[in-house]
Every structure is written in C-alpha cells, then in structure tokens.
Scaffold this motif. Structure first.
Motif, PDB file in Angstrom:
ATOM      1  N   LEU A   1       0.649  -1.240   0.064  1.00 30.79           N
ATOM      2  CA  LEU A   1      -0.018   0.061  -0.044  1.00 30.79           C
ATOM      3  C   LEU A   1       0.772   1.520   0.024  1.00 30.79           C
ATOM      4  N   PHE A   2       1.908   1.286   0.863  1.00 26.24           N
ATOM      5  CA  PHE A   2       2.939   2.289   0.760  1.00 26.24           C
ATOM      6  C   PHE A   2       3.431   2.404  -0.673  1.00 26.24           C
ATOM      7  N   ARG A   3       3.646   1.441  -1.545  1.00 22.19           N
ATOM      8  CA  ARG A   3       4.204   1.530  -2.710  1.00 22.19           C
ATOM      9  C   ARG A   3       3.208   2.383  -3.819  1.00 22.19           C
ATOM     10  N   ALA A   4       1.978   1.958  -3.627  1.00 22.27           N
ATOM     11  CA  ALA A   4       0.897   2.297  -4.422  1.00 22.27           C
ATOM     12  C   ALA A   4       0.659   3.915  -4.053  1.00 22.27           C
TER      13      ALA A   4
ATOM     14  N   PRO B   1       9.810   1.442  -7.834  1.00 16.73           N
ATOM     15  CA  PRO B   1      10.637   2.653  -8.241  1.00 16.73           C
ATOM     16  C   PRO B   1      11.757   2.514  -8.951  1.00 16.73           C
ATOM     17  N   GLU B   2      12.347   1.296  -8.760  1.00 15.24           N
ATOM     18  CA  GLU B   2      13.519   1.052  -9.370  1.00 15.24           C
ATOM     19  C   GLU B   2      13.838   1.482 -10.802  1.00 15.24           C
ATOM     20  N   HIS B   3      12.836   1.322 -11.645  1.00 14.72           N
ATOM     21  CA  HIS B   3      13.177   1.614 -13.074  1.00 14.72           C
ATOM     22  C   HIS B   3      12.068   2.786 -13.563  1.00 14.72           C
ATOM     23  N   CYS B   4      11.284   3.212 -12.799  1.00 10.41           N
ATOM     24  CA  CYS B   4      10.301   4.325 -13.163  1.00 10.41           C
ATOM     25  C   CYS B   4      10.017   5.118 -11.889  1.00 10.41           C
ATOM     26  N   ASP B   5      10.101   6.612 -11.774  1.00 16.87           N
ATOM     27  CA  ASP B   5      10.244   7.301 -10.811  1.00 16.87           C
ATOM     28  C   ASP B   5       8.417   7.707 -10.474  1.00 16.87           C
ATOM     29  N   GLY B   6       7.485   7.240 -11.217  1.00 16.35           N
ATOM     30  CA  GLY B   6       6.368   7.648 -11.325  1.00 16.35           C
ATOM     31  C   GLY B   6       5.885   8.708 -12.080  1.00 16.35           C
ATOM     32  N   THR B   7       6.821   9.348 -12.734  1.00 18.25           N
ATOM     33  CA  THR B   7       6.266  10.503 -13.462  1.00 18.25           C
ATOM     34  C   THR B   7       6.058  10.308 -14.836  1.00 18.25           C
ATOM     35  N   PRO B   8       5.206  10.874 -15.582  1.00 22.00           N
ATOM     36  CA  PRO B   8       4.651  10.445 -16.779  1.00 22.00           C
ATOM     37  C   PRO B   8       5.484  10.071 -17.739  1.00 22.00           C
ATOM     38  N   LYS B   9       6.932  10.410 -17.997  1.00 20.97           N
ATOM     39  CA  LYS B   9       7.785   9.972 -19.068  1.00 20.97           C
ATOM     40  C   LYS B   9       8.136   8.537 -18.831  1.00 20.97           C
ATOM     41  N   CYS B  10       8.041   7.844 -17.937  1.00 22.40           N
ATOM     42  CA  CYS B  10       8.108   6.422 -17.904  1.00 22.40           C
ATOM     43  C   CYS B  10       6.732   5.662 -17.434  1.00 22.40           C
TER      44      CYS B  10
END
Length: 427
Positions: A77-80, A116-125
C-alpha cells in the motif's frame, strides 16, 4: 508566505514486498510514519477526536464507535501511495500539483513492476506516450492500486505548502461537514476523509512527495501480531515536539520507553487503555539532526516489543530509518523503574488540531467487518480515555474546489465501497 492545503481520498490494499521487518525501511517517508501514528491515535479515542473537531464534525459522535482497531503498515500500500504521490506532484497546474484519484493518463501496463527502481512515477516512464494532463480521467484508482497486489478499499490525498504531518493529517480529519443538511452517518461529499480514517480497514500505506501525501487503505486475511502498530514524532501547532507510539495487544502494556541517542525516556499513557492506547512524552529537548531513536514496550506477560524491529528511526533527517545503532542506547525498557510515575510527563495535544483544509469527496464508506478475527479482543468496550484536550486550531475552509483564493488549504476525498460498507461504521 502562501499557505495551501489540498487533500484527496480513495481506497486500496496491497501485499508486502520489501525485505524489511515491521517498522523498518529507508524509503518510508517521515510524513508517512507520522501520519500513520496520528491515524491510529484518533482511532484509539474517536470521541475525543470528534469533540476536538467541534462543529466541523457535523455528523456527530453517534455515527462512530468509541474506538477502532489499529491500522497496520503495508509496504505494498505504501508503494501504491508513493507512486500516486510522485505522479500527482509531477503534474503542475497552478500551485498545488494534480489532485485527483484517476491517474492523469493511461498508465503503461507494467507500471507497478517498474516503480520505483526503473520508473520514478512521472509521466515520461509511467504514462503511455510519456505525457499526462491534469483533469484527464486515465487509469482508475482501483486499477492503479490493485496493480500493486491487493484490492483497493480507500485513499486520502492531501497537499499543503506547510509540509508537516500534523497540519496535513488534521486537514483530512477535521474537514467541514456542516454543508450536510442532516447529521448523516456514513460517507458523504463533506466527511469522506474522516470516514476513511475511521473505517474498518486493517492496513494502511502512506506516501509523500514534495507537498503531497497519499493514504491508501486495505484489508488482509492474515493475522498481524505487532503490538506497536506505529511510532514516530511530530511538532504540533503550538511548536511542541511529541514522541509517541501506538500499542494494541491482548496483553496489557505495563511500561513504554523511548530510547533516543544515549538517553532513555519513560512514556506515559495519554489516550486509550493499556490494551489499546497511545504512549507519549514531550520531555525531549535539544536534539541534533538525525538523532536515532526507537520505542519499546513490556507487556504484563513479560513480552518486550521493539519498534522498529531493528535499527532506529531518525529525528529531523533526510531519511526516516537507519540500520545503524552505534549511537543508540540499548535495552531502554529495562532501565525504566516500575516505581516511576505513570503520569504524563509532557503536554499531550491529542486533538490539538491545526486544520485549515477543505474537501471534495467522491465516494462512500468503509469495510468494517471483513476480517474482524485479526484481533481476538474487539475493543468496543475500550472507552476509557486518560487525557482529552479541548479543540485547538483554526476552522477549515469550505469544500475543496470552492476555495478560489490563496492562502487556501483544500482537501478532496474518494472511496471505493459497496452498500454494506456504508453501514458498518455505525455498528
């Protein structure tokens, strides 16, 4: 300086993923730890929290039980929550980021695995096409949270220029429900954050990025045996520093202690009972940055519980936990005499709320009964309070998007629910 607060809520549950014991993890933000503690504090003595909220909790105490079980930390839940906080804070409409429960784009198929390892949650990825627009209804809340492993049950979101857990939490809890014509129980557009916080969930995860914090709620079918459900520190609106833990177990807690640096402090029961209560001190002064600390309790059966399980929490640091304990006193609970007083050794402002928030809720109530077997001692009888404080703080602004000028704290809430859940909170 402008002061601004905005919150949003929606439901969700996730399965554990991190290889840390309970309470551990460098990636867990301080804001998340402290808001977890504050959540369990109000759940311990609901009526005191509603009294402190005053007229803004228009639905009244009769809508709630006097006490609810603790919510336990879920790494999934924290990751979500952390993912959505990262996405929301990366979109920049004026002043506050993109506050909505829908993702502002259609997310890529494997976004949960990438974060979060391969994508920081921003739109670009995280977004298909690499772009997002606030206001677009992209991937839905339930789909987004479910992707991390568990069915979504609830979510709150808050954003504030004043980034501290006390302000952000009480903007959610003390939202103004006076717009409801009747004292209506259950989730409404004006009390959804509070209903989420007092819901019959089992798990919680809280993410934080910049000025945005996200609470995700959920259930588990597994029994959780963590007597210290939460522990952290925070500064209230009167600039008083509090160190607190929340304890819940069949066995009474006999003593609680704070090991901080090379010192040991006795904690006093400030809310609830010895089977479900908040233990606290304000008798901590002159701390340097990144001072390590931990909590310990000893139950009537002799069981000692430490939080975090290993390592230490950190005061005023760029991370909230460390595995290093070289500068930390050991076995603090054994140094606390049984003869020490149980009186509160500091001014505890439970319910001393600085809520400048308003709200925009889309959704409904909570699941209050699915996994009640997680605790043998359902605590409907736990109504005793050790200390209650009068309402302190500023009244919240009116509902969410109606606030057009700054300074303007704002809140917004959404829930996923079924009809049965709407009635559980009053039963």
């Amino acid at each position: 300086m402008k002061k601004f607060l905005f919150t949003l809520s929606i439901a969700g549950l996730l399965a554990p993923t991190a290889a840390f014991a309970y309470g551990e993890g460098e990636s867990i933000p301080y804001i998340g730890r402290a808001m977890h503690l504050l959540t369990n504090e109000v759940r311990t003595d609901v009526y005191a929290a509603i009294d402190a909220c005053g007229e803004y909790c228009h639905e009244g105490k009769h809508c709630y039980k006097p006490s609810y079980k603790a919510l336990y930390w879920s790494d999934n839940l924290f990751r979500a929550a952390q993912f959505h906080a990262a996405m929301s804070s990366s979109i920049t409409p004026p002043d506050y980021g993109c506050m909505q429960h829908y993702s502002p784009c259609q997310l890529v198929d494997n976004f949960a695995k990438l974060f979060p390892e391969h994508c920081d949650g921003t739109p670009k990825c995280a977004c298909k096409g690499g772009v997002a627009k606030c206001g677009d209804n992209g991937t839905g809340m339930s789909t987004r949270i479910d992707a991390f492993g568990t069915k979504a049950l609830g979510e709150n979101i808050v954003a504030s220029y004043k980034v501290d857990p006390h302000t952000m939490f009480y903007a959610l809890f003390n939202e103004d429900s006076r717009a409801d014509e009747a004292q209506k129980c259950g989730f409404t557009m004006n009390n959804g954050h509070r209903v989420n916080i007092l819901g019959g969930h089992i798990l919680i995860g809280i993410g934080h990025v910049n000025m945005i914090a996200v609470q995700d709620f959920g259930h588990t079918s597994f029994t959780i045996n963590e007597p210290i459900s939460a522990g952290s520190h925070y500064v209230d609106k009167n600039d008083i520093l509090h160190f607190k833990l929340h304890y819940e177990d069949n066995a009474n807690a006999q003593k609680a202690a704070l090991g901080i640096g090379k010192s040991c402090k006795r904690l006093s029961l400030t809310s609830g009972t010895k089977t479900r209560g908040v233990w606290a001190t304000t008798d901590v002064k002159d701390l340097k940055e990144c001072t390590p600390y931990y909590y310990e309790t000893i139950a009537e059966n002799g069981t000692i519980t430490r939080f975090p399980t290993t390592g230490a929490l950190l005061y005023n640091c760029d991370k909230s936990w460390t595995s290093q304990t070289d500068e930390l006193i050991d076995q603090c609970i054994s140094q606390i005499s049984d003869a020490d007083s149980d009186n509160n050794n500091g001014s505890d402002n439970n319910g001393s709320n600085n809520n400048n928030g308003s709200n925009n809720n889309n959704g409904s109530s909570n699941d209050g009964s699915t996994n009640d077997k997680i605790r043998a001692d359902e605590s409907d009888k736990l109504t005793t309070t050790v200390a209650r404080q009068p309402s302190i703080g500023l009244p919240p602004h009116r509902s969410g998007y109606s606030c057009r000028q700054f300074p303007c704290p704002m809140v917004c809430a959404v829930l996923a629910f079924d009809k049965k859940q709407t009635n559980d909170i009053v039963n």
